[in-house]
Enzyme design. Structure first.
Site, PDB file in Angstrom:
ATOM      1  N   ASN A   6     -16.824 -15.321  17.161  1.00 38.50           N
ATOM      2  CA  ASN A   6     -17.828 -14.300  17.455  1.00 38.50           C
ATOM      3  C   ASN A   6     -17.118 -12.948  17.602  1.00 38.50           C
ATOM      4  O   ASN A   6     -16.242 -12.797  18.456  1.00 38.50           O
ATOM      5  CB  ASN A   6     -18.564 -14.663  18.749  1.00 38.50           C
ATOM      6  CG  ASN A   6     -19.726 -13.731  19.034  1.00 38.50           C
ATOM      7  OD1 ASN A   6     -19.583 -12.505  18.938  1.00 38.50           O
ATOM      8  ND2 ASN A   6     -20.863 -14.274  19.399  1.00 38.50           N
ATOM      9  N   HIS A   9     -17.678  -8.472  20.352  1.00 40.99           N
ATOM     10  CA  HIS A   9     -16.953  -7.609  21.291  1.00 40.99           C
ATOM     11  C   HIS A   9     -16.095  -6.560  20.601  1.00 40.99           C
ATOM     12  O   HIS A   9     -15.694  -5.575  21.233  1.00 40.99           O
ATOM     13  CB  HIS A   9     -16.137  -8.456  22.264  1.00 40.99           C
ATOM     14  CG  HIS A   9     -16.977  -9.090  23.329  1.00 40.99           C
ATOM     15  ND1 HIS A   9     -17.360  -8.424  24.470  1.00 40.99           N
ATOM     16  CD2 HIS A   9     -17.557 -10.311  23.388  1.00 40.99           C
ATOM     17  CE1 HIS A   9     -18.124  -9.215  25.202  1.00 40.99           C
ATOM     18  NE2 HIS A   9     -18.263 -10.367  24.574  1.00 40.99           N
ATOM     19  N   HIS A  42     -24.326 -11.537  17.068  1.00 39.15           N
ATOM     20  CA  HIS A  42     -25.622 -11.549  17.753  1.00 39.15           C
ATOM     21  C   HIS A  42     -26.304 -10.202  17.530  1.00 39.15           C
ATOM     22  O   HIS A  42     -25.820  -9.177  18.008  1.00 39.15           O
ATOM     23  CB  HIS A  42     -25.399 -11.799  19.241  1.00 39.15           C
ATOM     24  CG  HIS A  42     -26.658 -11.943  20.039  1.00 39.15           C
ATOM     25  ND1 HIS A  42     -26.663 -12.307  21.373  1.00 39.15           N
ATOM     26  CD2 HIS A  42     -27.964 -11.769  19.716  1.00 39.15           C
ATOM     27  CE1 HIS A  42     -27.894 -12.348  21.826  1.00 39.15           C
ATOM     28  NE2 HIS A  42     -28.712 -12.011  20.832  1.00 39.15           N
ATOM     29  N   ARG A  44     -28.875  -8.160  18.775  1.00 37.63           N
ATOM     30  CA  ARG A  44     -29.752  -8.039  19.938  1.00 37.63           C
ATOM     31  C   ARG A  44     -30.879  -7.042  19.676  1.00 37.63           C
ATOM     32  O   ARG A  44     -30.741  -6.137  18.857  1.00 37.63           O
ATOM     33  CB  ARG A  44     -28.942  -7.582  21.161  1.00 37.63           C
ATOM     34  CG  ARG A  44     -28.148  -8.699  21.812  1.00 37.63           C
ATOM     35  CD  ARG A  44     -27.437  -8.203  23.060  1.00 37.63           C
ATOM     36  NE  ARG A  44     -26.871  -9.317  23.819  1.00 37.63           N
ATOM     37  CZ  ARG A  44     -27.512  -9.944  24.804  1.00 37.63           C
ATOM     38  NH1 ARG A  44     -28.721  -9.545  25.164  1.00 37.63           N
ATOM     39  NH2 ARG A  44     -26.949 -10.944  25.447  1.00 37.63           N
ATOM     40  N   ARG A  48     -27.170  -3.220  21.155  1.00 36.73           N
ATOM     41  CA  ARG A  48     -26.112  -2.693  22.023  1.00 36.73           C
ATOM     42  C   ARG A  48     -24.722  -2.782  21.386  1.00 36.73           C
ATOM     43  O   ARG A  48     -23.803  -2.110  21.814  1.00 36.73           O
ATOM     44  CB  ARG A  48     -26.109  -3.396  23.367  1.00 36.73           C
ATOM     45  CG  ARG A  48     -25.712  -4.859  23.303  1.00 36.73           C
ATOM     46  CD  ARG A  48     -25.615  -5.476  24.689  1.00 36.73           C
ATOM     47  NE  ARG A  48     -26.918  -5.572  25.336  1.00 36.73           N
ATOM     48  CZ  ARG A  48     -27.126  -6.290  26.440  1.00 36.73           C
ATOM     49  NH1 ARG A  48     -26.121  -6.940  27.012  1.00 36.73           N
ATOM     50  NH2 ARG A  48     -28.330  -6.361  26.978  1.00 36.73           N
ATOM     51  N   HIS A  49     -24.569  -3.655  20.390  1.00 31.93           N
ATOM     52  CA  HIS A  49     -23.279  -3.718  19.698  1.00 31.93           C
ATOM     53  C   HIS A  49     -23.485  -3.887  18.196  1.00 31.93           C
ATOM     54  O   HIS A  49     -23.366  -2.929  17.448  1.00 31.93           O
ATOM     55  CB  HIS A  49     -22.367  -4.811  20.286  1.00 31.93           C
ATOM     56  CG  HIS A  49     -23.039  -6.090  20.683  1.00 31.93           C
ATOM     57  ND1 HIS A  49     -23.691  -6.912  19.802  1.00 31.93           N
ATOM     58  CD2 HIS A  49     -23.120  -6.693  21.911  1.00 31.93           C
ATOM     59  CE1 HIS A  49     -24.153  -7.979  20.447  1.00 31.93           C
ATOM     60  NE2 HIS A  49     -23.834  -7.868  21.726  1.00 31.93           N
ATOM     61  N   GLU A  69     -26.924 -14.986  15.607  1.00 37.73           N
ATOM     62  CA  GLU A  69     -27.674 -15.283  16.817  1.00 37.73           C
ATOM     63  C   GLU A  69     -28.796 -14.268  16.985  1.00 37.73           C
ATOM     64  O   GLU A  69     -28.602 -13.072  16.732  1.00 37.73           O
ATOM     65  CB  GLU A  69     -26.741 -15.237  18.030  1.00 37.73           C
ATOM     66  CG  GLU A  69     -25.643 -16.277  17.979  1.00 37.73           C
ATOM     67  CD  GLU A  69     -24.675 -16.181  19.143  1.00 37.73           C
ATOM     68  OE1 GLU A  69     -23.960 -17.166  19.398  1.00 37.73           O
ATOM     69  OE2 GLU A  69     -24.630 -15.113  19.798  1.00 37.73           O
ATOM     70  N   THR A 100     -25.571 -13.932  27.402  1.00 37.98           N
ATOM     71  CA  THR A 100     -26.616 -14.953  27.454  1.00 37.98           C
ATOM     72  C   THR A 100     -26.386 -15.874  28.649  1.00 37.98           C
ATOM     73  O   THR A 100     -25.319 -16.469  28.785  1.00 37.98           O
ATOM     74  CB  THR A 100     -26.631 -15.769  26.146  1.00 37.98           C
ATOM     75  OG1 THR A 100     -26.676 -14.866  25.047  1.00 37.98           O
ATOM     76  CG2 THR A 100     -27.826 -16.684  26.092  1.00 37.98           C
ATOM     77  N   GLU A 148     -26.714 -25.876  19.709  1.00 36.89           N
ATOM     78  CA  GLU A 148     -25.462 -25.418  20.296  1.00 36.89           C
ATOM     79  C   GLU A 148     -25.598 -25.553  21.804  1.00 36.89           C
ATOM     80  O   GLU A 148     -26.487 -24.958  22.411  1.00 36.89           O
ATOM     81  CB  GLU A 148     -25.151 -23.973  19.916  1.00 36.89           C
ATOM     82  CG  GLU A 148     -23.824 -23.499  20.482  1.00 36.89           C
ATOM     83  CD  GLU A 148     -23.376 -22.147  19.955  1.00 36.89           C
ATOM     84  OE1 GLU A 148     -22.507 -21.529  20.599  1.00 36.89           O
ATOM     85  OE2 GLU A 148     -23.895 -21.704  18.905  1.00 36.89           O
ATOM     86  N   HIS A 211     -19.899 -20.794  24.761  1.00 32.82           N
ATOM     87  CA  HIS A 211     -20.173 -19.880  25.876  1.00 32.82           C
ATOM     88  C   HIS A 211     -19.153 -20.101  26.984  1.00 32.82           C
ATOM     89  O   HIS A 211     -19.100 -21.164  27.607  1.00 32.82           O
ATOM     90  CB  HIS A 211     -21.577 -20.010  26.468  1.00 32.82           C
ATOM     91  CG  HIS A 211     -21.971 -18.763  27.241  1.00 32.82           C
ATOM     92  ND1 HIS A 211     -22.453 -17.642  26.628  1.00 32.82           N
ATOM     93  CD2 HIS A 211     -21.893 -18.468  28.554  1.00 32.82           C
ATOM     94  CE1 HIS A 211     -22.683 -16.703  27.535  1.00 32.82           C
ATOM     95  NE2 HIS A 211     -22.331 -17.175  28.711  1.00 32.82           N
ATOM     96  N   GLY A 212     -18.338 -19.076  27.210  1.00 28.97           N
ATOM     97  CA  GLY A 212     -17.352 -19.110  28.270  1.00 28.97           C
ATOM     98  C   GLY A 212     -16.109 -19.914  27.951  1.00 28.97           C
ATOM     99  O   GLY A 212     -15.236 -20.067  28.806  1.00 28.97           O
ATOM    100  N   GLY A 233     -15.988 -16.202  21.374  1.00 24.55           N
ATOM    101  CA  GLY A 233     -15.854 -14.781  21.094  1.00 24.55           C
ATOM    102  C   GLY A 233     -15.019 -14.019  22.097  1.00 24.55           C
ATOM    103  O   GLY A 233     -13.908 -13.602  21.808  1.00 24.55           O
TER     104      GLY A 233
END
Length: 257
Positions: A6, A9, A42, A44, A48-49, A69, A100, A148, A211-212, A233
């Site tokens: 991902n 960032h 992603h 959004r 935002r990115h 995503e 998320t 996922e 995630h994480g 990511g």
């Protein structure tokens, strides 16, 4: 084990100064050259990115599959259908969240319609869900091709047990427990992921996770036979600050073998 990288960032850093540096396409190429099996981004609702231009360019120039995503917002689903990534992963989305925070509510109004629209446009559909047997069964009923599993609870518990997180301002109040309690909770969260993955495969779903996940906690998840792919990511981009993006992806690939 496949690795989806991902690169959101990278765009977060770009947007901090509102210049085209670092370049998202260069990041994509670095990840691919290091052996990424998939590029994950992603789009959004608040942009935002990642933005539409990013998505178009990444889909056009990537020689590996792109996993986009997205929420079930009608405008977003129309965009995804027009852009045609290899896969769309439907995720819950709140404007105020930093990232998320959990799996989809599979009873959400509009979810079934979004899945049908994506399928009509030849896009594989994945649902980002909590590791729950009920959610696995519901995902199969909704005719998703993939799920996922949200590994955030596992990752947070691991951090509180095995790092100095509880001594920082980022400490998670709900996990301010004794070491023995955290060990028991970590095993509980891991077993939920394992049992959900097993049921998913038995019901004909392809099971990914994310995630994480980071360089310390990924091993246990990567060792679950029923999980075929991890999407990671933030930890890879953070690691790239010190070793470069290509090396950061190579290191993660090695840990997921």
């Amino acid at each position: 084990m496949k690795l989806g990288v991902n690169i959101d960032h990278v765009a977060v850093l770009r947007e901090a100064r509102e210049v085209n540096d670092p370049d998202i396409i260069s990041a994509m190429y670095e990840a691919i050259s290091a052996g990424a099996d998939q590029i994950t981004i992603h789009l959004r609702e608040d942009r935002r990115h990642i933005n539409e231009t990013d998505v178009k360019n990444i889909i056009n120039f990537s020689k590996i599959p792109v996993n986009l995503e997205c929420s079930i917002n009608e405008e977003i689903i129309k965009l995804v259908c027009a852009l045609k990534p290899a896969r769309a992963t439907i995720v819950p989305e709140k404007r105020e969240e930093l990232t998320t925070e959990g799996g989809l509510n599979l009873s959400s109004k509009g979810l079934e319609h979004a899945i049908n629209e994506l399928h009509k446009n030849g896009i594989e559909v994945s649902l980002f869900i909590d590791p729950s047997l009920e959610d696995i069964r519901r995902s199969a009923t909704l005719k998703a091709s993939f799920v996922e599993l949200h590994t955030g609870a596992y990752a947070n518990t691991y951090l509180m047990l095995n790092s100095n997180l509880k001594h920082t301002k980022y400490s998670i109040d709900s996990l301010n427990l004794s070491k023995d309690e955290l060990k028991n909770l970590l095993n509980f969260e891991l077993e939920k992921i394992k049992s959900s993955a097993k049921l998913g495969v038995n019901l004909g779903l392809k099971v990914a996770a994310g995630h994480g996940l980071n360089y310390q906690n990924v091993g246990e998840i990567a060792s679950i036979d029923e999980i075929f792919e991890l999407n990671i990511g933030q930890s890879i981009i953070a690691r790239s600050v010190f070793v470069g993006l290509k090396n950061a992806v190579l290191e993660m690939k090695e840990l997921t073998k």
